[in-house]
Enzyme design. Structure first.
Site, PDB file in Angstrom:
ATOM      1  N   ASP B  99      41.069  41.049  41.438  1.00 12.17           N
ATOM      2  CA  ASP B  99      41.059  42.328  40.746  1.00 12.17           C
ATOM      3  C   ASP B  99      39.617  42.682  40.404  1.00 12.17           C
ATOM      4  OD1 ASP B  99      40.488  40.930  38.517  1.00 12.17           O
ATOM      5  OD2 ASP B  99      42.401  41.257  37.535  1.00 12.17           O
ATOM      6  N   SER B 100      39.432  43.911  39.967  1.00  8.85           N
ATOM      7  CA  SER B 100      38.081  44.476  39.897  1.00  8.85           C
ATOM      8  C   SER B 100      37.335  44.108  38.630  1.00  8.85           C
ATOM      9  CB  SER B 100      38.194  45.989  39.944  1.00  8.85           C
ATOM     10  OG  SER B 100      38.843  46.439  38.754  1.00  8.85           O
ATOM     11  N   GLY B 101      38.039  43.552  37.643  1.00  6.09           N
ATOM     12  CA  GLY B 101      37.419  43.286  36.350  1.00  6.09           C
ATOM     13  C   GLY B 101      37.631  44.418  35.362  1.00  6.09           C
ATOM     14  N   GLY B 102      38.134  45.540  35.841  1.00  5.99           N
ATOM     15  CA  GLY B 102      38.345  46.690  34.963  1.00  5.99           C
ATOM     16  C   GLY B 102      39.298  46.352  33.823  1.00  5.99           C
ATOM     17  N   PHE B 103      40.436  45.824  34.180  1.00  7.41           N
ATOM     18  CA  PHE B 103      41.437  45.497  33.168  1.00  7.41           C
ATOM     19  C   PHE B 103      40.873  44.522  32.132  1.00  7.41           C
ATOM     20  CE2 PHE B 103      45.033  42.963  31.591  1.00  7.41           C
ATOM     21  CZ  PHE B 103      45.839  43.969  31.091  1.00  7.41           C
ATOM     22  N   ASP B 153      38.630  50.465  38.418  1.00  9.26           N
ATOM     23  CA  ASP B 153      39.313  51.629  37.854  1.00  9.26           C
ATOM     24  C   ASP B 153      39.267  51.565  36.339  1.00  9.26           C
ATOM     25  OD1 ASP B 153      40.923  49.366  37.586  1.00  9.26           O
ATOM     26  OD2 ASP B 153      42.765  50.540  37.582  1.00  9.26           O
ATOM     27  N   GLN B 196      46.305  55.766  38.945  1.00 11.23           N
ATOM     28  CA  GLN B 196      46.512  55.781  37.495  1.00 11.23           C
ATOM     29  C   GLN B 196      47.344  57.020  37.137  1.00 11.23           C
ATOM     30  OE1 GLN B 196      45.925  53.501  35.247  1.00 11.23           O
ATOM     31  NE2 GLN B 196      44.694  52.042  36.455  1.00 11.23           N
ATOM     32  N   GLY B 223      47.961  50.575  35.442  1.00  6.59           N
ATOM     33  CA  GLY B 223      48.287  51.265  34.197  1.00  6.59           C
ATOM     34  C   GLY B 223      49.770  51.296  33.886  1.00  6.59           C
ATOM     35  N   ASP B 273      51.878  40.810  40.853  1.00  6.26           N
ATOM     36  CA  ASP B 273      51.188  39.630  40.298  1.00  6.26           C
ATOM     37  C   ASP B 273      51.428  39.600  38.813  1.00  6.26           C
ATOM     38  OD1 ASP B 273      49.156  41.841  39.573  1.00  6.26           O
ATOM     39  OD2 ASP B 273      48.444  40.082  38.494  1.00  6.26           O
ATOM     40  N   CYS B 311      68.213  24.711  40.890  1.00  9.27           N
ATOM     41  CA  CYS B 311      66.894  24.811  41.511  1.00  9.27           C
ATOM     42  C   CYS B 311      66.634  23.586  42.376  1.00  9.27           C
ATOM     43  CB  CYS B 311      65.834  24.923  40.417  1.00  9.27           C
ATOM     44  SG  CYS B 311      64.138  24.976  41.039  1.00  9.27           S
ATOM     45  N   CYS B 313      63.520  22.680  43.396  1.00 12.70           N
ATOM     46  CA  CYS B 313      62.093  22.333  43.357  1.00 12.70           C
ATOM     47  C   CYS B 313      61.918  20.854  43.021  1.00 12.70           C
ATOM     48  CB  CYS B 313      61.346  23.229  42.372  1.00 12.70           C
ATOM     49  SG  CYS B 313      61.328  22.695  40.648  1.00 12.70           S
ATOM     50  N   CYS B 316      62.754  19.873  39.430  1.00 16.64           N
ATOM     51  CA  CYS B 316      64.179  19.784  39.108  1.00 16.64           C
ATOM     52  C   CYS B 316      64.859  18.623  39.833  1.00 16.64           C
ATOM     53  CB  CYS B 316      64.864  21.119  39.407  1.00 16.64           C
ATOM     54  SG  CYS B 316      64.373  22.383  38.197  1.00 16.64           S
ATOM     55  N   HIS B 342      57.494  24.618  38.120  1.00 16.92           N
ATOM     56  CA  HIS B 342      58.874  25.107  38.254  1.00 16.92           C
ATOM     57  C   HIS B 342      58.919  26.634  38.176  1.00 16.92           C
ATOM     58  CE1 HIS B 342      63.154  25.742  37.590  1.00 16.92           C
ATOM     59  NE2 HIS B 342      62.790  26.515  36.589  1.00 16.92           N
TER      60      HIS B 342
END
Lengths: 379, 379
Positions: B99-103, B153, B196, B223, B273, B311, B313, B316, B342
């Site tokens: 990600d761009s670092g904006g958030f 952004d 946005q 956003g 994500d 599950c 995995c 589990c 898990h």
């Protein structure tokens, strides 16, 4: 053993190093065998800190140590018994040695009160009051189902005056008798007695005679590596091991620095344990073939070489000092996994080199080479 | 693309669910392909918290997200560039989206100051002053070498008044133009623009038109999932996705709860994500097919069943709730590894079920079944 049957844990000697006197052997347990001299990683609370059982096994470890005191306090031995025992609870199918809790009630708990009956103490978790006796320690270890059960002893602190050390070792002998009487699973769990006697040659010999008079599957040496100078530890080992039976495994408790693993092996020790590799790993320090390296240090920020260029572990094959330093600086768990794994691997590889040197009658040479390269491991 | 050559990242549509309209596809990147809709585990500081890259891969993940802001602040993008890029630095050979670092400059740093030029802020680590601009964000991401680079952004907070939201989305468009101009590796890194417009249908449409007017390899919706009601998020998606090109991947940022992954997929989203699986894992909470389970709770102290009996995995298969609870209560790192693993596995399996349901034109039914079983995931 007088019995025709083998005890649950037994020692097979393969050879003695002509140059050093160190022993090469195999210890057999209900959960597999391992070559000795060996190092046992410590999984205090039913986990080797930071590592999965698969990872521990992949370092070469075939036996780990866990703690009666900690597991009794939390989650409680009843829960582990109902889970099917400690092996199943923690998903470790190799061998397990449990210490008796004696060392922990002395070192971790407040307001301990030692009597002939046992040790009264307050839990380090919630301050609740408990009494750990030889019987209780064995009951808990029988619940845990470890392959090797340690007798409940008094780990004499250093320094101790000779009179105290004498009373303490004699109590340890009387407590061993109670442990043997209480032990309910002698067919699948091997009880080891513990030799005390502080740093007094006379007392160490007395304790060795008293403890080895009990016909047990193995014997440990306790009360060393508790702050005494290295020479004193070595001197005590030289008093004790010649008096120990040759057909039983010998375990030096609490030793894990690479130099002491060599020194102990040379003096006839077969098994060692220590929290050192995972503890220093969590502080960002790693073992290398050239001595310790503090990977947190700023100078490694752009060092794109492995922790130890001579190491073949997965950490050294895949990650750089720069990355591991970044993780540790950023507080990322994965950094501590990597340093802990590397350190356990390093000690396992170190023990393998010790065994190879014994096999080739050159452990004395190996010691000299080790000190000339990794001198910084010296205390 | 006007060019004859495929962009570094491109979308291949396999089918559309007749029942729900969700898209099944494959996103191709320079570091491998992955089926969509997909969930990307977050490795903020060049590590998915608690997990090794091998473990992340073993959950089925083929793309992870990492953070420009964090890596720029520590260890610095120059170090990662010199290490050979982020893939090599962290030993992850799958795809990476940064990600761009904006958030992050909006949410983590103190005293931010937004101008047309960029965002002035103080580091959350040492309070040092920095300015993040569209150019700087792209420079850092070019150093990192991620497969997908996000445009810088302004993530409009919720709630925002319409006038602010309008100025904010228009700035995001102007910043995108600067990002495109600055991007120095368009042949091996795909720049995604971000839509946005806050919770205003009109603004969301305007932003979608403006952003998709740039011929980019993919587009994201930012956003959302910032505190607004679920219905509002769904309503915005319904405004936006019909206007997005069908031949490009669509990424809904910051969404990772199992219900929203279904809702987003139904509205035509391909990529998601969120830090959720590892964050709640570290708090001792796990996803199960019957809803969330707080494994720290006392009632699991002697529960010898897996976290989720349905599950498959490795956690589990090998560990019980009682053991994992013990580890967490005892402060053991390994407990957090197990819950984190898990949870990531659960979301990967969940996405696979979503993809299977699309393949079989029954994602609407799947949603209903999901809500009837795991209702507690609803906000």
């Amino acid at each position: 053993m007088i019995s025709q049957n083998k005890p649950p844990v037994w020692y097979e000697q393969l050879k003695v190093c002509k140059q050093s006197g160190a022993r090469l052997g195999i210890v057999h347990t209900p959960h597999g065998s391992f070559e000795t001299p060996c190092f046992m990683p410590v999984g205090t609370q039913a986990t080797v800190k930071g590592l999965s059982p698969e990872e521990v096994r992949s370092t070469g470890a075939r036996i780990i140590l866990s703690n009666t005191y900690h597991l009794w306090m939390r989650p409680g031995s009843e829960i582990i018994r109902r889970a099917g025992g400690l092996h199943k609870f923690m998903n470790w199918d190799g061998a397990i040695l449990t210490d008796s809790g004696g060392f922990q009630v002395f070192s971790l708990s407040d307001l301990r009160n030692i009597t002939e009956e046992g040790v009264g103490f307050k839990s380090h978790i919630d301050g609740s009051k408990h009494v750990l006796t030889p019987e209780k320690s064995i009951n808990v270890q029988n619940d845990l189902g470890s392959d090797i059960v340690m007798a409940f002893d008094e780990c004499t602190p250093y320094p101790a005056d000779e009179n105290y050390a004498l009373r303490s070792l004699e109590r340890t002998t009387r407590w061993l008798e109670r442990c043997i009487k209480e032990h309910s699973r002698p067919k699948d769990q091997a009880l080891f007695g513990i030799i005390q006697g502080s740093t007094y040659a006379k007392l160490r010999k007395q304790s060795t005679r008293e403890i080895t008079a009990f016909d047990l599957p193995g014997y440990a040496i306790g009360g060393l590596s508790v702050g005494e100078p290295a020479q004193l530890m070595n001197a005590m080992l030289e008093e004790v091991t010649p008096l120990m039976p040759e057909d039983k495994p010998r375990y030096l408790m609490g030793v894990g620095s690479p130099d002491f693993l060599i020194e102990g092996s040379i003096r006839g020790i077969d098994m060692f344990d220590c929290v050192l590799p995972t503890r220093i790993g969590r502080n960002g320090t790693v073992f290398t073939n050239n001595g310790k390296l503090i990977v947190r240090d700023a100078k490694y920020a752009d060092d794109f070489t492995p922790l130890d260029p001579e190491c073949s572990c997965p950490v050294c094959r895949n990650y750089t000092r720069a990355y591991i330093r970044h993780l540790i600086k950023a507080g990322e768990m994965f950094g501590l996994r990597l340093t802990s794994y590397h350190n356990v691997w390093y000690l396992m590889a170190h023990m393998e080199k010790i065994r190879d040197a014994i096999r080739e009658d050159r452990l004395g040479d190996f010691r000299d080479e080790f000190y000339s390269r990794a001198g910084s491991f010296r205390r």
